[in-house]
Design a protein around this motif. Structure first.
Motif, mmCIF file in Angstrom:
data_model
loop_
_atom_site.group_PDB
_atom_site.id
_atom_site.type_symbol
_atom_site.label_atom_id
_atom_site.label_comp_id
_atom_site.label_asym_id
_atom_site.label_seq_id
_atom_site.Cartn_x
_atom_site.Cartn_y
_atom_site.Cartn_z
ATOM 1 N N GLY B 112 0.833 -1.187 0.000
ATOM 2 C CA GLY B 112 0.000 0.000 0.000
ATOM 3 C C GLY B 112 0.871 1.241 0.000
ATOM 4 N N TYR B 113 0.284 2.350 -0.444
ATOM 5 C CA TYR B 113 1.048 3.589 -0.594
ATOM 6 C C TYR B 113 0.184 4.769 -0.159
ATOM 7 C CZ TYR B 113 2.865 7.616 -3.263
ATOM 8 O OH TYR B 113 3.309 8.855 -3.654
ATOM 9 N N ALA B 114 0.778 5.653 0.619
ATOM 10 C CA ALA B 114 0.103 6.902 0.998
ATOM 11 C C ALA B 114 0.924 8.047 0.441
ATOM 12 C CB ALA B 114 -0.012 7.015 2.513
ATOM 13 N N GLY B 125 3.727 -1.609 15.208
ATOM 14 C CA GLY B 125 4.785 -1.973 14.268
ATOM 15 C C GLY B 125 4.497 -1.624 12.817
ATOM 16 N N LYS B 126 3.341 -1.010 12.572
ATOM 17 C CA LYS B 126 3.002 -0.638 11.194
ATOM 18 C C LYS B 126 2.883 0.866 11.042
ATOM 19 C CE LYS B 126 1.051 -4.416 8.663
ATOM 20 N NZ LYS B 126 -0.029 -4.873 7.822
ATOM 21 N N LEU B 127 3.167 1.297 9.827
ATOM 22 C CA LEU B 127 3.087 2.720 9.539
ATOM 23 C C LEU B 127 1.628 3.173 9.511
ATOM 24 C CD1 LEU B 127 5.075 5.029 8.675
ATOM 25 C CD2 LEU B 127 4.407 4.538 6.322
ATOM 26 N N GLN B 128 1.402 4.365 9.981
ATOM 27 C CA GLN B 128 0.093 5.006 9.876
ATOM 28 C C GLN B 128 0.334 6.410 9.366
ATOM 29 O OE1 GLN B 128 -2.821 4.057 12.993
ATOM 30 N NE2 GLN B 128 -3.100 6.248 13.222
ATOM 31 N N ALA B 129 -0.446 6.838 8.404
ATOM 32 C CA ALA B 129 -0.196 8.133 7.775
ATOM 33 C C ALA B 129 -1.412 9.038 7.871
ATOM 34 C CB ALA B 129 0.172 7.929 6.306
ATOM 35 N N VAL B 130 -1.161 10.329 7.974
ATOM 36 C CA VAL B 130 -2.232 11.309 7.845
ATOM 37 C C VAL B 130 -1.926 12.124 6.601
ATOM 38 C CG1 VAL B 130 -3.350 13.336 8.846
ATOM 39 C CG2 VAL B 130 -2.677 11.424 10.313
ATOM 40 N N ARG B 131 -2.914 12.262 5.743
ATOM 41 C CA ARG B 131 -2.678 12.996 4.496
ATOM 42 C C ARG B 131 -3.876 13.851 4.126
ATOM 43 N NH1 ARG B 131 -4.755 10.346 0.141
ATOM 44 N NH2 ARG B 131 -3.322 11.533 -1.114
ATOM 45 N N PRO B 132 -3.601 15.013 3.538
ATOM 46 C CA PRO B 132 -4.708 15.863 3.118
ATOM 47 C C PRO B 132 -5.421 15.229 1.918
ATOM 48 C CG PRO B 132 -2.568 16.981 2.862
ATOM 49 C CD PRO B 132 -2.285 15.566 3.177
ATOM 50 N N VAL B 148 4.656 -4.534 3.650
ATOM 51 C CA VAL B 148 5.509 -3.362 3.443
ATOM 52 C C VAL B 148 4.603 -2.146 3.290
ATOM 53 C CG1 VAL B 148 7.207 -2.285 1.909
ATOM 54 C CG2 VAL B 148 7.309 -4.754 2.348
ATOM 55 N N GLN B 149 4.996 -1.043 3.907
ATOM 56 C CA GLN B 149 4.188 0.170 3.837
ATOM 57 C C GLN B 149 5.027 1.279 3.224
ATOM 58 O OE1 GLN B 149 4.281 -0.484 7.928
ATOM 59 N NE2 GLN B 149 3.856 -2.498 7.073
ATOM 60 N N THR B 150 4.431 2.037 2.319
ATOM 61 C CA THR B 150 5.198 3.066 1.614
ATOM 62 C C THR B 150 4.467 4.407 1.654
ATOM 63 O OG1 THR B 150 4.193 2.764 -0.571
ATOM 64 C CG2 THR B 150 5.969 1.249 -0.001
ATOM 65 N N ALA B 151 5.250 5.487 1.653
ATOM 66 C CA ALA B 151 4.652 6.824 1.698
ATOM 67 C C ALA B 151 5.626 7.860 1.158
ATOM 68 C CB ALA B 151 4.261 7.187 3.128
ATOM 69 N N THR B 152 5.081 8.943 0.600
ATOM 70 C CA THR B 152 5.893 10.119 0.289
ATOM 71 C C THR B 152 5.505 11.248 1.236
ATOM 72 O OG1 THR B 152 4.311 10.665 -1.474
ATOM 73 C CG2 THR B 152 6.386 9.658 -2.152
ATOM 74 N N THR B 153 6.515 12.017 1.671
ATOM 75 C CA THR B 153 6.294 13.085 2.644
ATOM 76 C C THR B 153 6.220 14.431 1.939
ATOM 77 O OG1 THR B 153 8.682 13.272 2.968
ATOM 78 C CG2 THR B 153 7.479 11.855 4.506
ATOM 79 N N ARG B 154 5.234 15.225 2.316
ATOM 80 C CA ARG B 154 5.078 16.546 1.700
ATOM 81 C C ARG B 154 6.242 17.464 2.110
ATOM 82 N NH1 ARG B 154 -0.415 19.973 1.579
ATOM 83 N NH2 ARG B 154 -0.872 18.274 0.163
ATOM 84 N N PRO B 155 6.860 18.142 1.136
ATOM 85 C CA PRO B 155 7.944 19.076 1.475
ATOM 86 C C PRO B 155 7.468 20.185 2.406
ATOM 87 C CG PRO B 155 7.910 18.649 -0.891
ATOM 88 C CD PRO B 155 6.664 18.026 -0.319
ATOM 89 N N ASN B 156 8.401 20.687 3.221
ATOM 90 C CA ASN B 156 8.138 21.829 4.108
ATOM 91 C C ASN B 156 7.258 21.500 5.298
ATOM 92 O OD1 ASN B 156 9.670 23.904 3.233
ATOM 93 N ND2 ASN B 156 8.107 24.828 1.942
#
Lengths: 249, 323
Positions: B112-114, B125-132, B148-156
């Motif tokens: 999965g991808y956020a 033990g697992k990633l949790q993300a908050v996203r707009p 496997v958990q994947t994410a991109t982080t917003r700059p700034n």
């Protein structure tokens, strides 16, 4: 040449967002549904290719009965046929990519076009995931597309400019604003579309990737302050406040 | 392991990558994991800097085949590195490359991808993300079903925090070539300024600017404040010759600067959706009823053609742009 255009139905940009009672989805009351604007560029590009070089254009959407509106519109604009994959088209991008890949894998599409992101979900993930699942090339956020013999050349928006991506067909190309100016459906197109049927298929079973477990509205911003005086005084007061209170500088 | 794909520019880690790496370190500390920083290119000179942002291991893939970005080659490299290191989390900054490669690598991993997240944590033990979502009109908490958990982080959004890591360097083999697609040429925009999505200060103009040529006064203010210029959809669609790459809003760029100065922008939902993540918002508008004032930390009701030049003058007098 055979082109697949994947279209997503999304809430209109002016929609006021309300959270449903389940706490994790959008309250569908008062939502006006539209075709994601980026998908409109993808569809327009497909129709232009059809008009220029000749191509068969298949429009596809994942969703329930309401998503048929998106497909009817695509038929009216010039798609040759339309397919509705019955399944959850609003959720996980990985799940949707698997559904579309399962449909597309043995159909011989030379080109798959979609928006660079679905408005609202804003994942910008379905296209590249679909390309990987099909084992084909991708080019995302494209503002210009040229096709050669079994190849493509695309201009992709990046930070501070753009870059030229070249690759082999078949490929997934995701459209960005600027690629073209989408047309409106003609009366003739709308009438012709009424004679066409939408093929309905059950979406393939998929492996879950990520899911939304809670949806919340953003916190209210603190009340602001109006700066008084003439333009010069307002300017001085603003910079002073940004420096001393906000510590921006 | 938490693996973070990092980009280099002129031999230095790009700021959004340093932010992603710092967040990776924080998550690793919270969950007792190690952090790996992954670099790929013709040269990875400068990758050692990753140790400053907490990398325990620095993985470098160098070779002529990686000189130009290729979606499929980089995705394969990332996925192979995740498997080789037994990583359970793969991160990258939500840059043009990060947003292109991570979803492809995720699909390759069955993960999965956020995208473009503004908050990350580890739960069980697992990633949790908050996203707009809906361009910032709501926030979605995203959980993962995949190993496997994947994410991109917003700059700034995430601070780039210096924290020493062991930084043990390991080299990875570069792929042989024959990729499905590859970048052939980069066309830089004139000026070479930082992109809106990474800018710390944005001065934006709307319909109230009346003409594209008038954006010159916004350029002057942006220069004085060390920022860049954006525009509302109304301004971009008005036929003033403004490129859509300047557009801030739901169908344009979603930005998160420290300071956003909205000049002659009424504050349509479409626009607010793209900039409400800004830390401080300043509204300059002659209409005191403009919805943008509801959002602003500081408001100036007045003629922007008088106020903006005064701001430029005052900023120069206070020496603001120089620090």
């Amino acid at each position: 040449m055979k082109i697949l255009v994947a279209l997503k139905q999304v809430p209109d940009t002016e929609t006021k967002i309300k959270v449903a009672a389940d706490g994790k989805s959008l309250d569908p009351a008062d939502v006006k549904w539209i075709t994601s604007p980026y998908d409109e560029y993808a569809l327009e590009e497909a129709i232009r290719l059809k008009e220029g070089k000749g191509a068969e254009v298949v429009a596809l959407s994942v969703g329930g009965d309401t998503a048929k509106d998106v497909l009817k519109n695509a038929l009216a604009l010039g798609a040759d046929s339309a397919v509705l994959l019955k399944g959850d088209g609003q959720g996980d991008a990985f799940a949707v990519a698997q559904m579309i890949a399962a449909y597309a894998k043995d159909k011989g599409f030379d080109l798959i076009l979609c928006g660079n992101k679905g408005l609202g979900g804003d994942n910008a993930a379905m296209g590249p995931m679909l390309a990987e699942l099909l084992g084909i090339a991708q080019a995302n956020v494209i503002v210009k597309l040229e096709l050669g013999e079994g190849t493509f050349k695309a201009e992709r928006e990046i930070e501070g400019g753009s870059e030229i991506v070249e690759g082999a067909l078949p490929a997934v190309i995701t459209a960005q604003k600027g690629l073209n100016e989408p047309r409106y459906a003609s009366l003739k197109g709308i009438m012709a579309a009424k004679k066409k049927t939408i093929e309905e298929l059950d979406a393939a079973a998929v492996t879950a990737g990520a899911q939304v477990s809670a949806l919340a509205l953003p916190p209210e911003r603190p009340a602001g302050r109006l700066l008084q005086g003439d333009a010069s005084q307002q300017a001085q007061a603003l910079l002073q406040a940004l420096k001393d209170e906000a510590k921006v500088f | 392991m938490i693996l973070v794909f990092c980009e280099l520019k002129d031999g230095q880690i790009r700021k959004p990558s340093a932010e992603a790496l710092s967040e990776g370190r924080r998550l690793a500390d919270a969950s007792g994991k190690k952090v790996g920083a992954l670099f790929a290119g013709a040269s990875c000179a400068g990758a050692a800097e990753a140790a400053k942002f907490g990398a325990d291991v620095i993985l470098t893939a160098e070779g002529a085949t990686l000189a130009s970005y290729s979606s499929d080659a980089f995705a394969q490299l990332l996925a192979d590195a995740v498997k080789a290191k037994g990583a359970t989390v793969l991160l990258a900054a939500a840059t043009a490359v990060g947003k292109d490669v991570l979803p492809r690598a995720a699909a390759r991993l069955g993960a999965g991808y956020a995208s473009d997240v503004t908050g990350l944590s580890m739960a069980d033990g697992k990633l949790q993300a908050v996203r707009p979502v809906y361009a910032g009109k709501a926030f979605a908490t995203t959980t993962f079903a995949s190993a496997v958990q994947t994410a991109t982080t917003r700059p700034n959004v995430f601070p780039a925090a210096e924290k020493a890591g062991a930084g043990a360097v390991e080299t990875l083999a570069a792929p042989a070539g024959d990729f499905k697609s590859v970048v052939k040429e980069i066309l830089a925009k004139a000026g070479g300024k930082v992109d809106l999505s990474e800018a710390n200060v944005i001065v934006s103009g709307g319909r109230g600017m009346k003409d594209g040529a008038n954006f010159k006064i916004l350029e002057e203010l942006a220069d004085a404040l060390g920022g860049v210029v954006g525009a509302s959809r109304a301004a971009v669609d008005a036929g003033w010759g403004l490129p859509h790459s300047m557009q801030v809003g739901q169908t344009g760029k979603v930005v998160s600067p420290t300071l956003y100065i909205a000049c002659g922008i009424s504050g349509a939902i479409q626009h607010i959706a793209g900039m409400s993540g800004s830390k401080f918002i300043v509204a300059i508008n002659k209409d005191p009823e403009a919805p943008i004032f509801k959002l602003a930390n500081y408001g100036i009701v007045g003629d922007l053609f008088e106020v903006v030049p005064e701001l430029t003058k005052a900023a120069k007098a206070m020496g603001i742009g120089s620090n």
